[in-house]
Design an enzyme around this catalytic site. Sequence first.
Site, short mmCIF file in Angstrom:
data_model
loop_
_atom_site.label_atom_id
_atom_site.label_comp_id
_atom_site.label_asym_id
_atom_site.label_seq_id
_atom_site.Cartn_x
_atom_site.Cartn_y
_atom_site.Cartn_z
CG ASP A 166 -1.70 -1.28 1.36
OD1 ASP A 166 -2.38 -1.65 0.41
OD2 ASP A 166 -1.60 -1.92 2.43
CG HIS A 194 -3.30 -5.08 3.49
ND1 HIS A 194 -2.91 -4.21 2.51
CD2 HIS A 194 -3.49 -6.29 2.88
CE1 HIS A 194 -2.85 -4.86 1.35
NE2 HIS A 194 -3.21 -6.12 1.56
#
Length: 343
Positions: A166, A194
Amino acid sequence: MSNNAEFSNPPVTVTVTGAAGQIGYASLFRIAHGEMLGKNQPIRLRLLEIPQARQAAEGTAMELADGAFPLLESVNIFDDAEQAFEGANVGLLIGSKPRQKGMERADLLEANAGIFSVQGAALNRGAADDVRIVVVGNPANTNALIAASHAPDIPTERFTALTRLDHNRAVAQLAQATNSRVGDIRRMTIWGNHSATQVPDLEFATVSGRPAREVLGENGLGEEWIREDFIPTVAQRGADIIRVRGGSSVASAAHAALSHMRDWIHGTNEGNWTSMGVVSDGSYGVDEGLISSFPVSCRSGVCEINHELKLTQDTQERLNTSVSELRDEREAVRAKGLLGPKA
């Protein structure tokens, strides 16, 4: 395999789960080449797979042998977690049960709890004293929490979850928006889980030493771009890749996992940080004990949360939402009696 007499460092044992899967396959050859631990670090690879995938792992081991990697001392294959984690210094926990059609998130958590509880207990019994673990298999934050809860003799801070992918996605988006190189971007941050609730944050990011917001403004981009483009693009990138290529991220996930471990062991650059899912100490309103993504700096094999940042109201509210999801995941697993004694 190689003779490591030419290398001064003793070999490091690296255990990779889900080794025959796509991310495992994309990781192993780069590990053997020294891209994770360094070009002077001999490696012993231990590959863990389910019995049905053992033959595929054997084929991967054959390819590793054919690569004639000077750093690669040995490759062993296991379908038993205790054997696979014996003496492990580094663990890449990649294998997990994927979410299937009609499966609720609670079902996914329960299915993976059976995997990561066993692996946490196996790590507790046999891993080396300096073991460091990154959980890649989703839902990564709570899978890491489950594994840690079943390893009472291993410090919880040795269990981390992968949010570097990410982080890298956020860096790439900012570089593209500002016509910059990714190497010019520093201090990007991912907060929280996440998942789609993650919080990409460029409030503290810089582009060639200048505040990211200032550079974005010069490119005609402001709060609307951050809110309507940057944040959702990063948070939904995984789903977009599945839609476009017909499968989840592979090479970029492998690259992120290796970068995560490399920075943990060798350190982040001075004045910069990275994003990792680490055990919370209660900072930024994240419940103590949850595994959440934070901005962390690593030195001498130790990663520390940056405690000096002041979040905007919008970022804090988004983070609170992500923390609520992490809390719900933990309680769902706890209700099934799947958390270990350290939870």
